[in-house]
Design a protein around this motif. Structure first.
Motif, PDB file in Angstrom:
ATOM      1  N   LEU A 187      35.184 133.545  68.816  1.00 39.66           N
ATOM      2  CA  LEU A 187      34.535 134.151  67.667  1.00 39.66           C
ATOM      3  C   LEU A 187      34.877 135.635  67.573  1.00 39.66           C
ATOM      4  N   PHE A 188      35.136 136.094  66.346  1.00 38.97           N
ATOM      5  CA  PHE A 188      35.419 137.497  66.109  1.00 38.97           C
ATOM      6  C   PHE A 188      34.164 138.186  65.574  1.00 38.97           C
ATOM      7  N   PRO A 189      34.088 139.509  65.698  1.00 39.39           N
ATOM      8  CA  PRO A 189      32.892 140.241  65.263  1.00 39.39           C
ATOM      9  C   PRO A 189      32.514 140.012  63.806  1.00 39.39           C
ATOM     10  N   SER A 190      33.499 139.728  62.949  1.00 43.89           N
ATOM     11  CA  SER A 190      33.232 139.536  61.519  1.00 43.89           C
ATOM     12  C   SER A 190      32.587 138.189  61.228  1.00 43.89           C
ATOM     13  N   GLY A 191      32.568 137.291  62.226  1.00 40.19           N
ATOM     14  CA  GLY A 191      32.035 135.957  62.013  1.00 40.19           C
ATOM     15  C   GLY A 191      33.130 134.912  61.881  1.00 40.19           C
ATOM     16  N   ARG A 192      34.360 135.346  61.697  1.00 35.88           N
ATOM     17  CA  ARG A 192      35.472 134.403  61.661  1.00 35.88           C
ATOM     18  C   ARG A 192      35.759 133.914  63.083  1.00 35.88           C
ATOM     19  N   PHE A 193      36.541 132.845  63.166  1.00 36.57           N
ATOM     20  CA  PHE A 193      36.843 132.324  64.488  1.00 36.57           C
ATOM     21  C   PHE A 193      38.271 131.778  64.553  1.00 36.57           C
ATOM     22  N   LEU A 194      38.767 131.693  65.783  1.00 40.07           N
ATOM     23  CA  LEU A 194      40.092 131.134  66.046  1.00 40.07           C
ATOM     24  C   LEU A 194      39.893 129.913  66.932  1.00 40.07           C
TER      25      LEU A 194
END
Length: 225
Positions: free
Chosen positions: A65-72
C-alpha cells in the motif's frame, strides 16, 4: 475427510499425504479456519504474525500500500497456496505487506508452535516444509536479480517511499550519506545526484543535505507503477 479440507491436497505441505494421514495430521495441531468477504483485509502490513495461512477457497492478493491509498499487487494466491511461511521463523514478527481477499475466501491458519510440532513428528511434513522454503528462497533470489536491474529513479523512489512509511513525515531523513546510498545502488555518486536534481526539477521532491521533502507522493509512486 471434510470437504473443506480437500484443497489441502493441492498444498505443497500436504500433497504427498493420503486422506487418512491428512486427517491424523490435522488432529495433531490446533488449526483454525476463518472466512473473509470480498475486499476484506486478512492482514495489514505491521500486524503481528503468529501463523501461516493456507487458502482453502477463493483468491487473495499480497499488496504494497502507498500513502495515497493506491496499491501495488506483489503476488496473487489461490486455493492450496500458502502465505507467511517465509517469515514465521524469522526475527520479524509482523507482516511486511497487506493481504487482501479479492473474492470470498476461506483460510486455514496453523500457528508456529504447531508447525514445529509437525516438523518433529512427521518426516514427510518436514521435508515438504524445507522444500517449500528452499523454492521460495530461489524465487526471491530471482526477484532480487530483477530488482538489481531497476533504473536509478526506481531505486530512489523505493528508498524514499520506504523511509516515508517508517518516519511518517513528508520531510524524511536519509539514514545513509549519498555516497553510501550510491554504493548500495551500485552506481556512481554523480549519477545519484543528477537523478535527485531531475526529480527536484520535476516537482517531485526538495532536497537539502540529508533531508528530503516529498512534494508530490503520487508522482513518486507513479515511478513504480
Amino acid at each position: 475427510m471434510k470437504k473443506d479440507f480437500l484443497p489441502l491436497k493441492q498444498c505443497t505441505l500436504f500433497n504427498n499425504f493420503d486422506e487418512n494421514s491428512l486427517e491424523t495430521i490435522l488432529k495433531k495441531c490446533n488449526y483454525h479456519i476463518e472466512s473473509f468477504s470480498k475486499g476484506e483485509s486478512i492482514a495489514i502490513e505491521g500486524d503481528s504474525i503468529k501463523s501461516i495461512g493456507i487458502i482453502l477457497e477463493g483468491s487473495i492478493e499480497v499488496q504494497k500500500l502507498f500513502p495515497s491509498g493506491r496499491f501495488l499487487t506483489m503476488s496473487k494466491l489461490s486455493s492450496g497456496d500458502i502465505f507467511g511461511e517465509v517469515i514465521i521463523f524469522s526475527k520479524r514478527t509482523t507482516y511486511p505487506a497487506t493481504i487482501t481477499s479479492v473474492t470470498k475466501s476461506k483460510v486455514l491458519f496453523i500457528e508456529k508452535n504447531d508447525i514445529l510440532h509437525l516438523c518433529s513428528e512427521e518426516d514427510m511434513f518436514l521435508k515438504a516444509f524445507m522444500g517449500l522454503l528452499s523454492n521460495k528462497i530461489l524465487m526471491l533470489n530471482k526477484k532480487v536479480t530483477l530488482l538489481s536491474h531497476q533504473s536509478i529513479r526506481e531505486k530512489i523512489a523505493n528508498l524514499l517511499l520506504s523511509l516515508y512509511s517508517e518516519q511518517k513525515n513528508l520531510t524524511i531523513t536519509l539514514k545513509q550519506s549519498k555516497k553510501e546510498i550510491a554504493e548500495s545502488f551500485g552506481i556512481p555518486r554523480p549519477s545519484l545526484s543528477r537523478e535527485f536534481i531531475k526529480m527536484k526539477d520535476e516537482g517531485i521532491l526538495e532536497i537539502d543535505k540529508n533531508k528530503v521533502t516529498l512534494i508530490d507522493i503520487e508522482l513518486l509512486e507513479n515511478i513504480l507503477m
